[in-house]
Design a protein around this motif. Structure first.
Motif, PDB file in Angstrom:
ATOM      1  N   ARG A 212      44.558  83.050  33.828  1.00 18.20           N
ATOM      2  CA  ARG A 212      43.011  83.109  34.304  1.00 18.20           C
ATOM      3  C   ARG A 212      42.191  84.016  34.527  1.00 18.20           C
ATOM      4  NH1 ARG A 212      40.847  86.726  38.591  1.00 18.20           N
ATOM      5  NH2 ARG A 212      39.858  85.518  40.542  1.00 18.20           N
ATOM      6  N   GLY A 213      41.225  82.904  34.040  1.00 15.98           N
ATOM      7  CA  GLY A 213      39.942  83.606  33.048  1.00 15.98           C
ATOM      8  C   GLY A 213      39.642  82.678  32.393  1.00 15.98           C
ATOM      9  N   GLY A 214      40.894  82.121  31.343  1.00 16.81           N
ATOM     10  CA  GLY A 214      40.564  82.045  30.101  1.00 16.81           C
ATOM     11  C   GLY A 214      39.451  79.861  30.271  1.00 16.81           C
ATOM     12  N   LEU A 215      40.434  79.428  29.271  1.00 18.72           N
ATOM     13  CA  LEU A 215      39.131  78.150  28.963  1.00 18.72           C
ATOM     14  C   LEU A 215      39.529  77.243  30.182  1.00 18.72           C
ATOM     15  CD1 LEU A 215      40.288  77.990  24.894  1.00 18.72           C
ATOM     16  CD2 LEU A 215      37.928  78.788  26.042  1.00 18.72           C
ATOM     17  N   ARG A 216      40.140  77.111  30.751  1.00 16.48           N
ATOM     18  CA  ARG A 216      41.004  76.079  32.073  1.00 16.48           C
ATOM     19  C   ARG A 216      39.710  76.370  33.068  1.00 16.48           C
ATOM     20  NH1 ARG A 216      43.259  71.693  30.756  1.00 16.48           N
ATOM     21  NH2 ARG A 216      45.304  71.681  29.529  1.00 16.48           N
ATOM     22  N   ASP A 217      39.611  78.093  33.602  1.00 20.69           N
ATOM     23  CA  ASP A 217      38.728  78.606  33.938  1.00 20.69           C
ATOM     24  C   ASP A 217      37.788  78.017  34.610  1.00 20.69           C
ATOM     25  OD1 ASP A 217      40.766  78.747  36.613  1.00 20.69           O
ATOM     26  OD2 ASP A 217      40.697  80.875  35.420  1.00 20.69           O
ATOM     27  N   ALA A 218      36.809  78.126  33.328  1.00 20.33           N
ATOM     28  CA  ALA A 218      35.507  77.611  32.406  1.00 20.33           C
ATOM     29  C   ALA A 218      35.087  76.526  32.673  1.00 20.33           C
ATOM     30  CB  ALA A 218      35.800  77.954  31.344  1.00 20.33           C
ATOM     31  N   THR A 219      36.499  75.105  32.523  1.00 14.41           N
ATOM     32  CA  THR A 219      36.481  74.249  32.415  1.00 14.41           C
ATOM     33  C   THR A 219      36.279  73.752  33.670  1.00 14.41           C
ATOM     34  OG1 THR A 219      37.190  73.462  30.393  1.00 14.41           O
ATOM     35  CG2 THR A 219      37.471  71.508  31.579  1.00 14.41           C
ATOM     36  N   ALA A 220      36.887  74.233  34.814  1.00 12.20           N
ATOM     37  CA  ALA A 220      36.719  74.201  36.324  1.00 12.20           C
ATOM     38  C   ALA A 220      35.785  74.096  37.043  1.00 12.20           C
ATOM     39  CB  ALA A 220      37.524  75.112  36.800  1.00 12.20           C
TER      40      ALA A 220
END
Length: 834
Positions: A212-220
């Motif tokens: 949580r708070g990583g690159l996947r969340d930024a993409t979301a």
């Protein structure tokens, strides 16, 4: 022809069809790629973009060559996902979509796909690929959220650009149309991933992409913005994402692997590659980036929920509910200048933050007390007004801070919002040194700053136990503030706490109490678990440090809150019982009562006497096992909460054996062989005039796993250990070798053995700090035995992987050791453990 996304994979050693070598004629790509990755002048976004352009040209050449040779038209090669964004890390997957218009021969199309995919595999690059018509791509996106998200980043590489444009246009149109249904699905995926991977900003070995708070969340968040329903706060978001990408690049290059997990053993190298001071600087920057993304995600998803709830009400119904105020929302007052609106605490229309410096604290306290998020735009209004509080603070500001800290779990999101918008460092300048500071001790769950807030949350549940809840809550917030400075954090923290308390407007007497609590916040737990509570010097030292029963009351609550906020290994009913016992004794001393309840080391209990008599009669060891339980503390239950069942805290094992050399290491070794963890140990020598002496050992133990062994098995092994037929060192060494084969080696600091000068008037205290391991107590016992000292009592404390054990020893004459002799014993034990 492939109709779905296929994961990475060609066969090992795969060769391009027709035995075509991967390096001809496009063989210049591998060399150019290697040169780019080795070029130290190119890094960060520039290198990722350059690598993407280089790869674009290579793949476009492949399509042009093989598509023309096959006589195929009506095809396009499209980059999707991260590659579609033009952000190619050294070991990133290539996400590719081969589009076609549906008129090509299936066999020819499959052959073309092979000639595109195999060169990628030949270079050892990971590949996600699919072959589809625009209609098939659109259908796959409707059925699979991940495919739809990938198409939002579609970028044309080569071939027919109209095909790519068709897919992109349809992808965005479908996404915006289906957003009310797909966004909750995306939110659920983000939450499931967070539960699985944890929060990046608190992990010692974080996954830069999935946590949580990583690159996947930024993409979301990019996908949410593309829906046009809501948008993320932009402040610092792109910079945070760039820093995480830079860290991942350095991780790929230093490890040579496609990994996103920032392991402990790689952190120093990654930090060096990024030009940072050390691994702590790397983690701190990583945590700050993750915190920015997490906060943006919280705000964005809250806005998505608000928009979707508003859309779910039909226009007519909205008119009936709100009449003329439709669309404006109902406002409910929370505090002066603060109202509730659409599930958030916001500033009232009449609020004037430029004239009211306390407003931001009042709004935060009102939001936390109401269990509401504090609206981002309201925080920013207060931040923009930039009206600082006078120093010292007015009474209202201090009261609002205490109210905010006393709101329990609702304090955390409000505090994090204030911190994300830069308010906290303005209020508490010393906060910046602990912000996002990592804690290498695995016992700790949180970074230093979050641990301080969590301690205040825990302390809020204990405010009914103390006479001054405000002092407890502020001391909880400040107790580790010294960790941002060199030296002993308790000593440094005392000075900082004095300054902060004075800044907050506390009087001189209250400031002294807060500083004392910060200076001695570890005193009770360390004394209770590592010192002999029956030694009057132990109680006297604590009483002198604390000074008053009211400060002791506050320190007791702070100790419990601190331990509970640290992590599950730091507190238990057993530890709580020891601390409560110490507090009771110190309170009696401060009240001037005689130490009548202290049991002297020469006064056995009735059961110890009975076991000693039996041991003398039989000439061998006698054992007794008793399960012990501790009642829950006041913090575990509330006035309306049924009391939980008593918590078992282990088993008391009593051993009485005729005194002889080697009893302590033999008993400790037997317990280790039976996988019993020792939590505490006391030794008592009974020496009547007309009979032989008997050693009585009182152990507090717990099974590592499984059930407890039978007492007769323990007795049989102890007999064998004492007569030499059970080789404990060999058995423990064999188990340690087997454990090492099954486990990854852990680089632990060397053991340290010291003399705790002044801790006792009747014995010398040898303190051992070492990595916890099977048989550690056995090895310590052997070393003390070899040094010729008598162990009067032992106090065992294990926190995670670290053991901190204290041994009260005397010489053959029963007196404390001389200073030189004590240090010789400590050095001998340290050598034995190394």
């Amino acid at each position: 022809m492939t109709d779905s996304v296929e994961d990475t994979a060609g066969p090992a050693g795969a060769q391009s069809p027709g035995n075509e070598p991967a390096t001809a004629p496009e063989g210049g790509y591998p060399a150019a790629r290697l040169r780019l990755l080795q070029d130290e002048t190119s890094n960060g976004p520039d290198r990722r973009a350059a690598l993407a352009r280089l790869t674009d040209d290579w793949l476009a050449g492949l399509l042009a060559r093989h598509g023309t040779a096959a006589g195929l038209s009506g095809t396009a090669l499209v980059a999707v996902g991260g590659y579609g964004r033009g952000e190619l890390s050294p070991r990133s997957d290539l996400d590719l979509l081969l589009l076609h218009d549906g008129r090509a021969d299936a066999g020819a199309l499959a052959a073309l796909a092979d000639r595109l995919w195999y060169p990628v595999w030949d270079l050892g690059l990971a590949l996600d690929h699919s072959v589809r018509t625009p209609a098939q791509a659109r259908k796959a996106a409707r059925e699979d959220l991940k495919v739809q998200l990938g198409l939002l980043d579609a970028r044309h590489l080569a071939g027919d650009p109209d095909l790519t444009a068709t897919v992109r246009t349809a992808a965005y149109a479908d996404w915006r149309e289906s957003a009310p249904k797909r966004l909750p699905e995306l939110h659920d995926l983000c939450q499931e991933r967070a539960e699985r991977q944890g929060e990046l900003q608190y992990l010692l070995e974080p996954d830069l992409k999935e946590a949580r708070g990583g690159l996947r969340d930024a993409t979301a968040l990019r996908a949410v913005a593309a829906s046009w329903l809501a948008d993320a706060p932009r402040g610092g978001l792109e910079a945070a994402r760039t820093r995480l990408l830079d860290a991942r690049d350095a991780l790929h290059l230093t490890t040579g692997r496609a990994t996103d997990r920032l392991s402990l053993q790689d952190q120093d190298q990654v930090a060096t590659a990024l030009g940072m001071l050390d691994a702590d600087a790397l983690l701190r920057q990583t945590y700050e980036s993750a915190r920015t993304i997490s906060y943006a995600a919280d705000v964005t998803w809250r806005e998505v929920g608000r928009v979707l709830r508003a859309r779910s009400l039909k226009p007519t119904l909205r008119g009936l509910l709100h009449g003329r105020t439709a669309g404006k929302g109902e406002r409910s007052p929370l505090a002066e200048g603060v109202v509730e609106l659409d599930g958030e605490a916001v500033l009232a229309r009449t609020a004037r933050p430029e004239r009211d410096p306390v407003l931001v604290l009042r709004a935060a306290a009102a939001a936390a007390q109401a269990g509401l998020p504090l609206a981002t735009h309201s925080i920013r209004r207060c931040a923009t007004a930039n009206r600082p509080l006078p120093v010292p603070w007015p009474a209202e500001a201090r009261e609002q801070l205490v109210t905010l800290l006393g709101a329990g779990t609702h304090t955390v999101p409000v505090w994090e919002a204030l911190e994300a918008e830069g308010i906290i460092p303005r209020l508490l300048p010393d906060w910046e040194r602990v912000r996002c500071r990592p804690q290498r001790n695995p016992v700790h769950t949180w970074t230093v700053d979050r641990h301080l807030v969590e301690t205040a949350v825990r302390a809020a549940a204990l405010t009914r136990r103390v006479h001054r809840p405000d002092l407890l809550l502020v001391a909880a917030l400040l107790h580790d503030i010294g960790k941002g400075w060199p030296g002993d954090h308790s000593v440094a923290g005392e000075t900082i706490a004095r300054d902060v308390a004075a800044r907050l407007g506390f009087g001189a007497r209250d400031t002294t109490v807060i500083a004392t609590l910060v200076r001695h916040h570890l005193l009770l737990i360390e004394t209770a678990t590592r010192r002999d509570l029956d030694d009057p010097a132990t109680v006297g030292a604590v009483a002198e440090a604390v000074g008053s029963t009211r400060t002791l009351e506050l320190l007791h609550a702070l100790t419990e809150a601190d331990a509970l906020a640290t992590g599950p290994a730091a507190w238990s009913a057993w530890r709580g019982g020891l601390v409560a016992d110490l507090v009771k004794r110190v309170a009696a001393r401060l009240a001037g009562e005689p130490d009548t309840e202290l049991r002297g080391t020469g006064e056995p209990t009735a059961e110890q006497e009975r076991l000693a008599i039996e041991a003398r009669r039989t000439g061998g060891p006698v054992l007794a096992l008793h399960t012990r339980a501790e009642a829950p503390t006041e913090a575990d239950t509330g006035p309306e909460t049924p009391a939980p069942a008593q918590e078992p805290v282990g088993v008391e094992l009593l051993i009485a054996v005729p005194d002889q050399p080697g009893v302590l290491p033999a008993a400790a070794g037997v317990l280790a062989l039976h996988r019993l963890t020792v939590r505490a140990a006391d030794l008592l020598l009974l020496d009547p005039i007309d009979e032989g002496p008997v050693l009585v050992l009182s152990w507090r133990v717990a099974a590592e796993y499984g059930s407890l062994p039978q007492a007769d098995r323990l007795r049989a092994d102890l007999l064998r250990a004492l007569d030499g037929t059970l080789d404990i060192p060999a058995r423990l060494a064999e188990r340690e070798r087997a454990y090492a084969r099954r486990s990854r080696a852990v680089l632990a600091p060397p053991p340290r053995v010291t003399v705790a000068t002044g801790s006792s008037d009747t014995a010398t205290v040898i303190e051992v700090r070492a990595q916890d391991a099977h048989g550690l107590l056995h090895r310590i016992g052997r070393a003390l035995e070899a040094a010729g000292v008598a162990v009067r009592s032992a106090h065992i404390s294990t926190l995670g992987a670290n053991a901190v054990d204290a041994f009260y020893v005397t010489g053959p004459d029963g007196a404390p050791l001389a200073d030189a002799a004590a240090h010789e014993v400590a050095a001998a034990v340290e050598r034995a453990l190394q």
